[in-house]
Design a protein around this motif. Structure first.
Motif, mmCIF file in Angstrom:
data_model
loop_
_atom_site.group_PDB
_atom_site.id
_atom_site.type_symbol
_atom_site.label_atom_id
_atom_site.label_comp_id
_atom_site.label_asym_id
_atom_site.label_seq_id
_atom_site.Cartn_x
_atom_site.Cartn_y
_atom_site.Cartn_z
ATOM 1 N N SER A 279 0.803 -1.224 0.000
ATOM 2 C CA SER A 279 0.000 0.000 0.000
ATOM 3 C C SER A 279 0.839 1.279 0.000
ATOM 4 N N TRP A 280 2.087 1.180 0.465
ATOM 5 C CA TRP A 280 2.932 2.378 0.544
ATOM 6 C C TRP A 280 3.614 2.726 -0.771
ATOM 7 N N LYS B 2 4.723 3.854 -4.443
ATOM 8 C CA LYS B 2 4.436 4.684 -5.596
ATOM 9 C C LYS B 2 4.819 3.898 -6.855
ATOM 10 N N VAL B 3 4.400 4.401 -7.987
ATOM 11 C CA VAL B 3 4.745 3.752 -9.252
ATOM 12 C C VAL B 3 6.259 3.609 -9.384
ATOM 13 N N SER B 4 7.002 4.656 -9.030
ATOM 14 C CA SER B 4 8.472 4.610 -9.136
ATOM 15 C C SER B 4 9.075 3.556 -8.216
ATOM 16 N N ASP B 5 8.443 3.300 -7.051
ATOM 17 C CA ASP B 5 8.939 2.280 -6.123
ATOM 18 C C ASP B 5 8.828 0.887 -6.733
ATOM 19 N N ALA B 6 7.751 0.659 -7.469
ATOM 20 C CA ALA B 6 7.562 -0.643 -8.107
ATOM 21 C C ALA B 6 8.663 -0.898 -9.137
ATOM 22 N N PHE B 7 8.994 0.129 -9.904
ATOM 23 C CA PHE B 7 10.082 -0.028 -10.878
ATOM 24 C C PHE B 7 11.416 -0.200 -10.159
ATOM 25 N N GLY B 8 11.593 0.488 -9.033
ATOM 26 C CA GLY B 8 12.812 0.313 -8.254
ATOM 27 C C GLY B 8 12.952 -1.096 -7.724
ATOM 28 N N TYR B 9 11.838 -1.692 -7.327
ATOM 29 C CA TYR B 9 11.858 -3.082 -6.856
ATOM 30 C C TYR B 9 12.300 -4.022 -7.972
ATOM 31 N N PHE B 10 11.742 -3.852 -9.158
ATOM 32 C CA PHE B 10 12.122 -4.707 -10.284
ATOM 33 C C PHE B 10 13.600 -4.509 -10.630
ATOM 34 N N ASP C 254 5.344 9.419 -9.688
ATOM 35 C CA ASP C 254 5.165 9.871 -8.311
ATOM 36 C C ASP C 254 3.794 9.529 -7.725
ATOM 37 N N MET C 255 2.938 8.886 -8.487
ATOM 38 C CA MET C 255 1.587 8.607 -8.006
ATOM 39 C C MET C 255 1.567 7.380 -7.096
ATOM 40 N N SER C 256 0.795 7.453 -6.015
ATOM 41 C CA SER C 256 0.586 6.317 -5.131
ATOM 42 C C SER C 256 -0.205 5.240 -5.868
ATOM 43 N N ILE C 257 0.277 3.997 -5.843
ATOM 44 C CA ILE C 257 -0.387 2.925 -6.587
ATOM 45 C C ILE C 257 -1.799 2.689 -6.064
ATOM 46 N N LYS C 258 -1.988 2.757 -4.742
ATOM 47 C CA LYS C 258 -3.314 2.462 -4.175
ATOM 48 C C LYS C 258 -4.361 3.497 -4.589
ATOM 49 N N GLU D 69 -3.218 -2.384 -13.792
ATOM 50 C CA GLU D 69 -2.922 -3.438 -14.764
ATOM 51 C C GLU D 69 -1.938 -2.938 -15.821
ATOM 52 N N ARG D 70 -2.042 -1.672 -16.203
ATOM 53 C CA ARG D 70 -1.038 -1.098 -17.111
ATOM 54 C C ARG D 70 0.340 -1.109 -16.449
ATOM 55 N N LEU D 71 0.385 -0.754 -15.159
ATOM 56 C CA LEU D 71 1.649 -0.756 -14.425
ATOM 57 C C LEU D 71 2.255 -2.153 -14.406
ATOM 58 N N ALA D 72 1.429 -3.157 -14.119
ATOM 59 C CA ALA D 72 1.922 -4.538 -14.071
ATOM 60 C C ALA D 72 2.502 -4.957 -15.423
ATOM 61 N N LEU D 73 1.842 -4.564 -16.496
ATOM 62 C CA LEU D 73 2.343 -4.893 -17.833
ATOM 63 C C LEU D 73 3.663 -4.188 -18.100
#
Length: 232
Positions: free
Chosen positions: A87-88, A90-98, A122-126, A134-138
């Motif tokens: 829940s914490w 952001k979109v950029s955090d998800a890319f950082g994880y990958f 910079d947008m919060s994913i939740k 789903e676009r983010l996941a792709l």
């Protein structure tokens, strides 16, 4: 030369035979449709190929003779039907994880996907819509330089404009030495993308063929699908 081969794959769980002797091969440089109704075994097959489920019997062989296991996860990029994010994030955090977890993460590809799919780093994913998630996941799936991309129902909850964006991203990512396997029951939405198809019913491949051959018989892929699954 085959990119991936599956031999005699069986998987039973929850009292159901989910995969029942699946044999198939995927060539390089193709977009392949894994088509069948809900409950036909598509997700189970995807998860076995991705290394998330172990088959009861059978074997999956990957590029350069790699066997299923830790090594195979380095050649397959898997988009599940639902990708969950903390829940914490952001979109950029998800890319950082990958970036931190996948050696084949490609900054340039990731940036291209962010732009193409209109993501806001910079947008919060939740706080984003289901379709935007789903676009983010792709985008994350295609941020890797893999040999095989597995997309499980990539169009399920996406609006018409989003579907166009997703299809653009699939075409953009498709390169000669990699292949994309798309699992869906929405045949009409993906038909224009596909080079070949596999029809899965009750855990068995009941038809396989190239789309040009189908069209050469004066039929669409959807019409062939309906013949097999609805007796039309």
């Amino acid at each position: 030369m085959d990119l991936l081969t599956v031999n005699g794959l069986y998987k039973r769980y929850a009292g159901k035979q989910a995969l029942d002797g699946v044999n198939m091969s995927l060539g390089s440089g193709q977009i392949i449709g894994l088509l069948g109704p809900n409950g036909s075994g598509k997700t189970t097959l995807m998860k076995v190929i991705a290394g998330l489920l172990s088959p009861d019997y059978g074997e999956v062989t990957y590029p350069n003779g790699v066997r299923r296991g830790v090594a195979s996860k380095g050649v397959v990029s898997f988009l599940p039907d639902e990708m969950r994010f903390p829940s914490w994030m952001k979109v950029s955090d998800a890319f950082g994880y990958f970036k931190a977890n996948f050696p084949d993460y490609d900054e340039q590809k990731a940036a291209g996907m962010i732009k193409l799919l209109e993501l806001v780093p910079d947008m919060s994913i939740k706080k984003t819509s289901k379709g935007m998630q789903e676009r983010l996941a792709l985008a994350l799936t295609f941020s890797r330089t893999a040999s095989l991309y597995l997309l499980d129902e990539p169009l399920g909850g996406i609006d018409p404009v989003g579907k166009m964006k997703v299809m653009q991203s699939i075409i953009t990512t498709h390169v000669e030495n990699s292949s994309i396997l798309i699992s869906t029951h929405l045949v009409r939405d993906v038909e224009s993308l596909l080079d070949s198809v596999l029809f899965l019913r009750d855990g068995k491949i009941v038809f396989s063929g190239d789309c040009e051959g189908i069209r050469g018989q004066g039929k669409t892929v959807e019409e062939s699908y309906l013949e097999v699954f609805a007796g039309v």
